[in-house]
Write a protein that holds these residues in place. Structure first.
Motif, mmCIF file in Angstrom:
data_model
loop_
_atom_site.group_PDB
_atom_site.id
_atom_site.type_symbol
_atom_site.label_atom_id
_atom_site.label_comp_id
_atom_site.label_asym_id
_atom_site.label_seq_id
_atom_site.Cartn_x
_atom_site.Cartn_y
_atom_site.Cartn_z
ATOM 1 N N ILE A 64 0.841 -1.205 0.000
ATOM 2 C CA ILE A 64 0.000 0.000 0.000
ATOM 3 C C ILE A 64 0.873 1.249 0.000
ATOM 4 C CG2 ILE A 64 -1.621 1.334 1.417
ATOM 5 C CD1 ILE A 64 -2.840 -1.441 2.232
ATOM 6 N N THR A 65 1.913 1.262 0.818
ATOM 7 C CA THR A 65 2.831 2.403 0.870
ATOM 8 C C THR A 65 3.491 2.608 -0.485
ATOM 9 O OG1 THR A 65 3.230 2.058 3.222
ATOM 10 C CG2 THR A 65 4.867 3.356 2.025
ATOM 11 N N TYR A 66 3.871 1.515 -1.142
ATOM 12 C CA TYR A 66 4.465 1.596 -2.484
ATOM 13 C C TYR A 66 3.518 2.314 -3.442
ATOM 14 C CZ TYR A 66 5.797 0.128 -7.162
ATOM 15 O OH TYR A 66 6.105 0.125 -8.506
ATOM 16 N N VAL A 67 2.224 1.940 -3.406
ATOM 17 C CA VAL A 67 1.238 2.567 -4.293
ATOM 18 C C VAL A 67 1.141 4.062 -4.000
ATOM 19 C CG1 VAL A 67 -1.209 2.656 -4.924
ATOM 20 C CG2 VAL A 67 -0.081 0.451 -4.633
ATOM 21 N N THR A 74 3.251 10.957 -0.709
ATOM 22 C CA THR A 74 4.307 10.550 0.205
ATOM 23 C C THR A 74 3.793 10.486 1.639
ATOM 24 O OG1 THR A 74 5.810 11.735 -1.257
ATOM 25 C CG2 THR A 74 6.708 10.952 0.835
ATOM 26 N N LYS A 75 4.135 9.412 2.307
ATOM 27 C CA LYS A 75 3.759 9.206 3.706
ATOM 28 C C LYS A 75 5.013 9.324 4.570
ATOM 29 C CE LYS A 75 -0.534 8.133 2.795
ATOM 30 N NZ LYS A 75 -1.611 9.008 3.178
ATOM 31 N N PRO A 76 4.828 9.565 5.862
ATOM 32 C CA PRO A 76 6.006 9.612 6.762
ATOM 33 C C PRO A 76 6.777 8.298 6.721
ATOM 34 C CG PRO A 76 4.012 10.344 7.895
ATOM 35 C CD PRO A 76 3.587 9.806 6.568
ATOM 36 N N GLU A 77 8.048 8.360 7.047
ATOM 37 C CA GLU A 77 8.920 7.188 6.980
ATOM 38 C C GLU A 77 8.399 6.029 7.833
ATOM 39 O OE1 GLU A 77 13.432 6.176 8.228
ATOM 40 O OE2 GLU A 77 13.138 7.994 7.027
ATOM 41 N N ASP A 130 -8.817 2.153 -1.973
ATOM 42 C CA ASP A 130 -8.220 2.926 -3.066
ATOM 43 C C ASP A 130 -7.054 2.230 -3.753
ATOM 44 O OD1 ASP A 130 -10.005 4.976 -2.431
ATOM 45 O OD2 ASP A 130 -8.603 5.891 -1.032
ATOM 46 N N THR A 131 -6.533 1.166 -3.145
ATOM 47 C CA THR A 131 -5.317 0.555 -3.686
ATOM 48 C C THR A 131 -5.492 -0.905 -4.095
ATOM 49 O OG1 THR A 131 -4.560 -0.094 -1.475
ATOM 50 C CG2 THR A 131 -3.836 2.070 -2.282
ATOM 51 N N GLN A 132 -6.651 -1.484 -3.789
ATOM 52 C CA GLN A 132 -6.838 -2.924 -3.958
ATOM 53 C C GLN A 132 -6.686 -3.437 -5.387
ATOM 54 O OE1 GLN A 132 -10.888 -4.208 -3.109
ATOM 55 N NE2 GLN A 132 -11.596 -2.112 -3.478
ATOM 56 N N ASN A 133 -6.881 -2.587 -6.368
ATOM 57 C CA ASN A 133 -6.813 -3.057 -7.750
ATOM 58 C C ASN A 133 -5.460 -2.809 -8.407
ATOM 59 O OD1 ASN A 133 -9.446 -4.132 -7.781
ATOM 60 N ND2 ASN A 133 -10.253 -2.064 -7.968
ATOM 61 N N VAL A 134 -4.511 -2.299 -7.626
ATOM 62 C CA VAL A 134 -3.144 -2.148 -8.122
ATOM 63 C C VAL A 134 -2.457 -3.503 -7.976
ATOM 64 C CG1 VAL A 134 -0.941 -0.961 -7.788
ATOM 65 C CG2 VAL A 134 -3.096 0.290 -7.500
ATOM 66 N N GLU A 135 -1.731 -3.894 -9.015
ATOM 67 C CA GLU A 135 -1.152 -5.246 -9.094
ATOM 68 C C GLU A 135 -0.396 -5.679 -7.834
ATOM 69 O OE1 GLU A 135 2.199 -7.519 -11.805
ATOM 70 O OE2 GLU A 135 1.123 -5.822 -12.673
ATOM 71 N N GLU A 136 0.453 -4.800 -7.281
ATOM 72 C CA GLU A 136 1.255 -5.170 -6.114
ATOM 73 C C GLU A 136 0.376 -5.476 -4.891
ATOM 74 O OE1 GLU A 136 3.791 -2.932 -8.919
ATOM 75 O OE2 GLU A 136 1.795 -2.594 -8.100
ATOM 76 N N VAL A 137 -0.686 -4.723 -4.726
ATOM 77 C CA VAL A 137 -1.599 -4.936 -3.592
ATOM 78 C C VAL A 137 -2.471 -6.147 -3.849
ATOM 79 C CG1 VAL A 137 -3.486 -3.922 -2.251
ATOM 80 C CG2 VAL A 137 -1.543 -2.493 -2.961
ATOM 81 N N ARG A 138 -2.993 -6.261 -5.065
ATOM 82 C CA ARG A 138 -3.876 -7.390 -5.393
ATOM 83 C C ARG A 138 -3.134 -8.716 -5.239
ATOM 84 N NH1 ARG A 138 -8.977 -8.776 -4.807
ATOM 85 N NH2 ARG A 138 -9.556 -6.671 -5.366
#
Length: 178
Positions: A64-67, A74-77, A130-138
Protein backbone atom coordinates in the motif's frame (compact mmCIF):
# COMPACT_ATOMS: atom_id res chain seq x y z
CA UNK A 1 -27.62 3.63 30.14
CA UNK A 2 -27.62 -0.08 29.28
CA UNK A 3 -24.50 -2.10 28.46
CA UNK A 4 -24.98 -1.95 24.68
CA UNK A 5 -25.32 1.83 24.67
CA UNK A 6 -22.30 2.13 26.96
CA UNK A 7 -20.24 0.04 24.53
CA UNK A 8 -21.35 2.23 21.62
CA UNK A 9 -20.40 5.38 23.57
CA UNK A 10 -16.97 3.92 24.53
CA UNK A 11 -15.99 2.90 20.98
CA UNK A 12 -13.02 4.89 19.70
CA UNK A 13 -10.24 4.55 17.17
CA UNK A 14 -7.00 3.07 18.42
CA UNK A 15 -3.80 3.88 16.54
CA UNK A 16 -1.21 2.53 18.96
CA UNK A 17 -1.07 -1.16 19.87
CA UNK A 18 0.84 -3.34 22.29
CA UNK A 19 3.09 -5.98 20.76
CA UNK A 20 0.83 -8.71 22.14
CA UNK A 21 -1.22 -11.10 19.99
CA UNK A 22 -4.94 -11.57 20.44
CA UNK A 23 -5.81 -15.03 21.63
CA UNK A 24 -7.76 -17.28 19.26
CA UNK A 25 -10.94 -17.29 21.38
CA UNK A 26 -11.13 -13.50 21.58
CA UNK A 27 -10.60 -13.14 17.83
CA UNK A 28 -13.23 -15.81 17.15
CA UNK A 29 -15.77 -13.99 19.34
CA UNK A 30 -15.15 -10.76 17.41
CA UNK A 31 -15.43 -12.49 14.03
CA UNK A 32 -18.62 -14.25 15.08
CA UNK A 33 -20.05 -10.84 15.97
CA UNK A 34 -19.22 -9.72 12.42
CA UNK A 35 -21.33 -12.41 10.81
CA UNK A 36 -24.31 -11.47 13.00
CA UNK A 37 -24.60 -8.23 11.04
CA UNK A 38 -27.62 -7.66 8.83
CA UNK A 39 -27.22 -8.18 5.10
CA UNK A 40 -29.44 -7.34 2.14
CA UNK A 41 -32.02 -10.08 1.65
CA UNK A 42 -29.99 -12.09 4.20
CA UNK A 43 -27.66 -13.18 1.37
CA UNK A 44 -24.57 -12.99 3.63
CA UNK A 45 -22.15 -12.52 0.73
CA UNK A 46 -19.44 -10.47 2.48
CA UNK A 47 -16.55 -12.28 4.13
CA UNK A 48 -14.05 -11.42 6.86
CA UNK A 49 -10.39 -12.41 6.49
CA UNK A 50 -8.46 -12.10 9.77
CA UNK A 51 -4.71 -11.84 9.27
CA UNK A 52 -2.63 -12.61 12.35
CA UNK A 53 0.71 -13.12 10.61
CA UNK A 54 2.71 -9.95 11.27
CA UNK A 55 4.89 -10.52 8.20
CA UNK A 56 1.82 -10.76 5.95
CA UNK A 57 0.27 -7.61 7.46
CA UNK A 58 3.58 -5.80 6.93
CA UNK A 59 3.79 -7.09 3.36
CA UNK A 60 0.35 -5.68 2.63
CA UNK A 61 1.19 -2.39 4.37
CA UNK A 62 4.39 -2.11 2.32
CA UNK A 63 2.48 -2.74 -0.93
CA UNK A 64 0.00 0.00 0.00
CA UNK A 65 2.83 2.40 0.87
CA UNK A 66 4.47 1.60 -2.48
CA UNK A 67 1.24 2.57 -4.29
CA UNK A 68 0.99 5.85 -2.37
CA UNK A 69 4.61 6.66 -3.18
CA UNK A 70 4.08 5.85 -6.87
CA UNK A 71 1.10 8.23 -6.88
CA UNK A 72 3.17 10.96 -5.27
CA UNK A 73 1.24 10.69 -1.99
CA UNK A 74 4.31 10.55 0.21
CA UNK A 75 3.76 9.21 3.71
CA UNK A 76 6.01 9.61 6.76
CA UNK A 77 8.92 7.19 6.98
CA UNK A 78 7.29 5.29 9.86
CA UNK A 79 3.89 5.05 8.12
CA UNK A 80 2.06 1.74 8.52
CA UNK A 81 -1.55 1.68 7.35
CA UNK A 82 -2.56 -0.79 10.10
CA UNK A 83 -0.62 0.97 12.86
CA UNK A 84 1.31 -2.28 13.55
CA UNK A 85 -1.80 -3.91 15.02
CA UNK A 86 -1.40 -7.65 15.65
CA UNK A 87 -4.57 -8.42 13.67
CA UNK A 88 -5.94 -6.94 10.48
CA UNK A 89 -9.43 -8.02 9.45
CA UNK A 90 -10.29 -7.38 5.81
CA UNK A 91 -13.99 -7.38 4.92
CA UNK A 92 -14.76 -7.90 1.26
CA UNK A 93 -17.66 -8.83 -0.95
CA UNK A 94 -18.24 -9.96 -4.52
CA UNK A 95 -18.11 -7.12 -7.04
CA UNK A 96 -21.47 -8.18 -8.49
CA UNK A 97 -23.18 -7.56 -5.14
CA UNK A 98 -24.64 -4.04 -5.28
CA UNK A 99 -25.09 -4.02 -1.49
CA UNK A 100 -21.59 -5.14 -0.51
CA UNK A 101 -20.59 -1.74 0.89
CA UNK A 102 -23.63 -1.56 3.16
CA UNK A 103 -23.39 -5.19 4.24
CA UNK A 104 -19.64 -5.10 4.81
CA UNK A 105 -19.90 -1.83 6.74
CA UNK A 106 -22.40 -3.44 9.09
CA UNK A 107 -19.96 -6.31 9.63
CA UNK A 108 -17.18 -3.86 10.42
CA UNK A 109 -19.32 -1.94 12.90
CA UNK A 110 -20.09 -5.19 14.71
CA UNK A 111 -16.35 -5.93 14.80
CA UNK A 112 -15.64 -2.52 16.38
CA UNK A 113 -18.41 -2.86 18.95
CA UNK A 114 -17.46 -6.42 19.88
CA UNK A 115 -13.81 -5.39 20.22
CA UNK A 116 -14.76 -2.45 22.43
CA UNK A 117 -16.89 -4.69 24.65
CA UNK A 118 -13.86 -6.97 25.14
CA UNK A 119 -11.44 -4.06 25.83
CA UNK A 120 -9.70 -4.60 22.49
CA UNK A 121 -8.55 -1.54 20.55
CA UNK A 122 -9.73 -1.13 16.97
CA UNK A 123 -9.48 1.25 14.03
CA UNK A 124 -11.22 1.44 10.66
CA UNK A 125 -8.60 1.21 7.89
CA UNK A 126 -9.59 2.61 4.48
CA UNK A 127 -6.43 2.42 2.39
CA UNK A 128 -7.32 -0.84 0.63
CA UNK A 129 -10.45 0.64 -0.95
CA UNK A 130 -8.22 2.93 -3.07
CA UNK A 131 -5.32 0.56 -3.69
CA UNK A 132 -6.84 -2.92 -3.96
CA UNK A 133 -6.81 -3.06 -7.75
CA UNK A 134 -3.14 -2.15 -8.12
CA UNK A 135 -1.15 -5.25 -9.09
CA UNK A 136 1.26 -5.17 -6.11
CA UNK A 137 -1.60 -4.94 -3.59
CA UNK A 138 -3.88 -7.39 -5.39
CA UNK A 139 -1.06 -9.96 -5.34
CA UNK A 140 -0.94 -9.79 -1.52
CA UNK A 141 -4.75 -9.95 -1.30
CA UNK A 142 -4.63 -13.10 -3.44
CA UNK A 143 -1.97 -14.56 -1.15
CA UNK A 144 -4.31 -13.91 1.79
CA UNK A 145 -7.05 -15.81 -0.02
CA UNK A 146 -9.36 -12.98 -0.99
CA UNK A 147 -11.14 -14.00 -4.21
CA UNK A 148 -10.22 -12.05 -7.35
CA UNK A 149 -13.84 -11.01 -7.83
CA UNK A 150 -14.07 -9.49 -4.34
CA UNK A 151 -13.80 -5.80 -3.58
CA UNK A 152 -12.57 -4.67 -0.17
CA UNK A 153 -15.14 -2.74 1.86
CA UNK A 154 -12.81 -1.78 4.69
CA UNK A 155 -10.51 -3.20 7.33
CA UNK A 156 -10.33 -3.34 11.09
CA UNK A 157 -7.01 -3.13 12.90
CA UNK A 158 -7.34 -5.00 16.20
CA UNK A 159 -5.16 -5.36 19.27
CA UNK A 160 -4.56 -4.34 22.85
CA UNK A 161 -4.31 -0.56 23.06
CA UNK A 162 -0.92 0.82 24.05
CA UNK A 163 -2.49 4.04 25.32
CA UNK A 164 -5.79 4.63 27.10
CA UNK A 165 -7.16 7.70 25.41
CA UNK A 166 -10.67 9.04 25.99
CA UNK A 167 -13.35 8.89 23.31
CA UNK A 168 -13.65 12.06 21.28
CA UNK A 169 -16.67 14.31 21.74
CA UNK A 170 -19.38 13.73 19.16
CA UNK A 171 -21.21 16.57 17.40
CA UNK A 172 -24.83 16.23 18.52
CA UNK A 173 -25.94 18.92 16.07
CA UNK A 174 -25.86 16.21 13.40
CA UNK A 175 -29.08 14.77 14.88
CA UNK A 176 -32.35 16.00 13.41
CA UNK A 177 -35.76 14.89 14.63
CA UNK A 178 -38.52 15.90 12.24
Amino acid sequence: MNETLQTIAKRKSCRSYQDKPLDFDTLTIILNAAIQAPSAMNRQLCEAFAITDKMLIDKLANAITYVFNERGETKPEDYHCAYHAPVLVIVSGPEYDSKRIEDGSCMLENIFLAATSLQIGSCWINQLRDTQNVEEVRAVLSEIGIPANHQVIGCAALGYAALDEPSKEKNASRIHII
